[in-house]
Design a protein around this motif. Structure first.
Motif, PDB file in Angstrom:
ATOM      1  N   ASP A 161     -29.775 -28.280  32.824  1.00  0.00           N
ATOM      2  CA  ASP A 161     -28.321 -28.349  32.850  1.00  0.00           C
ATOM      3  C   ASP A 161     -27.819 -26.961  33.260  1.00  0.00           C
ATOM      4  OD1 ASP A 161     -25.668 -28.627  32.545  1.00  0.00           O
ATOM      5  OD2 ASP A 161     -25.706 -29.185  30.416  1.00  0.00           O
ATOM      6  N   PRO A 162     -27.451 -26.818  34.538  1.00  0.00           N
ATOM      7  CA  PRO A 162     -27.095 -25.475  35.024  1.00  0.00           C
ATOM      8  C   PRO A 162     -26.010 -24.792  34.186  1.00  0.00           C
ATOM      9  CG  PRO A 162     -27.293 -27.000  36.853  1.00  0.00           C
ATOM     10  CD  PRO A 162     -27.379 -27.821  35.600  1.00  0.00           C
ATOM     11  N   GLU A 163     -25.111 -25.577  33.593  1.00  0.00           N
ATOM     12  CA  GLU A 163     -24.019 -24.963  32.837  1.00  0.00           C
ATOM     13  C   GLU A 163     -24.488 -24.241  31.576  1.00  0.00           C
ATOM     14  OE1 GLU A 163     -20.229 -27.311  32.607  1.00  0.00           O
ATOM     15  OE2 GLU A 163     -21.445 -28.739  33.728  1.00  0.00           O
ATOM     16  N   LYS A 164     -25.717 -24.542  31.131  1.00  0.00           N
ATOM     17  CA  LYS A 164     -26.251 -23.838  29.958  1.00  0.00           C
ATOM     18  C   LYS A 164     -26.815 -22.470  30.352  1.00  0.00           C
ATOM     19  CE  LYS A 164     -27.208 -27.653  26.934  1.00  0.00           C
ATOM     20  NZ  LYS A 164     -27.947 -28.905  27.056  1.00  0.00           N
ATOM     21  N   HIS A 165     -27.001 -22.264  31.643  1.00  0.00           N
ATOM     22  CA  HIS A 165     -27.638 -21.017  32.102  1.00  0.00           C
ATOM     23  C   HIS A 165     -26.730 -20.175  32.994  1.00  0.00           C
ATOM     24  CE1 HIS A 165     -31.476 -22.760  30.732  1.00  0.00           C
ATOM     25  NE2 HIS A 165     -31.001 -23.895  31.223  1.00  0.00           N
ATOM     26  N   LEU A 166     -25.679 -20.798  33.523  1.00  0.00           N
ATOM     27  CA  LEU A 166     -24.774 -20.114  34.456  1.00  0.00           C
ATOM     28  C   LEU A 166     -23.342 -20.346  34.046  1.00  0.00           C
ATOM     29  CD1 LEU A 166     -26.268 -21.389  37.848  1.00  0.00           C
ATOM     30  CD2 LEU A 166     -26.439 -19.047  36.992  1.00  0.00           C
ATOM     31  N   THR A 167     -22.503 -19.335  34.189  1.00  0.00           N
ATOM     32  CA  THR A 167     -21.080 -19.560  33.989  1.00  0.00           C
ATOM     33  C   THR A 167     -20.299 -18.715  34.997  1.00  0.00           C
ATOM     34  OG1 THR A 167     -19.330 -19.755  32.339  1.00  0.00           O
ATOM     35  CG2 THR A 167     -20.675 -17.746  32.248  1.00  0.00           C
ATOM     36  N   PHE A 168     -18.988 -18.854  34.959  1.00  0.00           N
ATOM     37  CA  PHE A 168     -18.130 -18.106  35.880  1.00  0.00           C
ATOM     38  C   PHE A 168     -16.990 -17.466  35.094  1.00  0.00           C
ATOM     39  CE2 PHE A 168     -20.131 -21.238  38.518  1.00  0.00           C
ATOM     40  CZ  PHE A 168     -20.262 -20.651  39.766  1.00  0.00           C
ATOM     41  N   VAL A 169     -16.676 -16.238  35.464  1.00  0.00           N
ATOM     42  CA  VAL A 169     -15.444 -15.621  34.984  1.00  0.00           C
ATOM     43  C   VAL A 169     -14.574 -15.521  36.223  1.00  0.00           C
ATOM     44  CG1 VAL A 169     -14.406 -13.597  33.923  1.00  0.00           C
ATOM     45  CG2 VAL A 169     -16.685 -14.379  33.195  1.00  0.00           C
TER      46      VAL A 169
END
Ligand SMILES: [Zn+2]
Length: 273
Positions: A161-169
């Motif tokens: 689940d990419p959202e568990k490893h990557l985020t955006f500010v």
């Protein structure tokens, strides 16, 4: 990068011609495993006519909503994209810009779960043959070895689940752990042209939100009247533009939307499906 779900069954050509050719490659490897490890050998060469078949491309493109599986840029008439092997078929690099080791994952050259559709920049300019493992000693070096012991550092859009490893500010992508960081580097997710596209996308969305606040119900407010006058629009046209803006905003975080991962990280209340 968002989660991708591959449709089933896999394109028939992979099972038909792909399986047959993999058997041949397996026999070649068994006949001379040492030669297959030589840096410049091409013994286990896969056939791009199989994995690059139109049916494979079309199914991947559809499953990925016409977006690159890594950077989420939409494919256009001028950017066709490549069929990409998550585990590289011809050889792999454990270190970034390190030596190329052979053989690659030749037995996965036509494996549906190993194929993605990516833009040429993510694939050719960045990832290439880079496929680092947390545990290099557990790497499967042939079809006879077990793949499940590997711990890849790169994110697999179907398995992770990419959202568990990557985020955006805002537009800036951040790794939440070493797998996220490694994926940013490997796929070039912080490359300048991509950052520029994401900034433009966010700007456009904010404008859609603002326009969508107008209703153009009579009597018009002063800002609404000014808006119509400046753009020489009728009330009906203003209503239509505002409705379109609301729709674009509401659909900005859907799986099918460009840069949905960034939009979700910024506006987590928007609908996703
Ligand atoms: Zn890409």
């Amino acid at each position: 990068m968002i989660k991708v779900t591959k449709s089933q069954p896999a394109p028939a050509i992979l099972a038909r011609r792909g399986t047959r050719h993999v058997r041949q490659l397996e026999k070649l490897q068994e006949a001379n495993p040492a030669a297959c490890q030589a840096p410049d050998n091409t013994i286990l060469h896969s056939r791009d006519g199989i994995y690059n078949d139109t049916t494979v491309k079309d199914q991947l493109r559809k499953d990925q909503h016409k977006k690159c599986c890594y950077c989420e840029s939409l494919f256009t008439a001028t950017s066709y994209g490549d069929v990409e092997h998550f585990r590289p078929k011809a050889g792999y690099q454990q270190e970034w810009e390190g030596p190329l080791h052979k053989p690659g994952y030749y037995w996965l050259a036509y494996e549906w779960s190993n194929l993605f559709f990516s833009c040429q920049l993510c694939n050719q300019e960045y990832k290439g043959n880079y496929f680092p493992l947390r545990n290099q000693a557990a790497r499967a070096q042939s079809h006879a070895e077990v793949l499940s012991l590997e711990q890849p550092l790169l994110l697999d859009p179907t398995q992770d689940d990419p959202e568990k490893h990557l985020t955006f500010v805002r537009d800036a992508i951040k790794g939440l752990d070493d797998r996220g960081e490694e994926s940013i580097r490997a796929f070039g997710l912080d490359r300048p042209d991509l950052i520029k596209s994401r900034i433009e996308h966010l700007k456009g969305l904010r404008q859609m939100y603002m326009l969508g606040r107008f209703t153009f119900n009579l009597p018009l407010s002063n800002p609404e009247q000014e808006f119509l006058d400046a753009l020489k629009l009728s009330v009906a046209e203003g209503r239509e533009a505002a409705e379109e803006a609301r729709q674009i905003w509401q659909e900005a975080a859907l799986d099918s939307a460009e840069y949905a991962g960034m939009v979700r990280a910024n506006f987590d209340y928007l609908p996703r499906h």
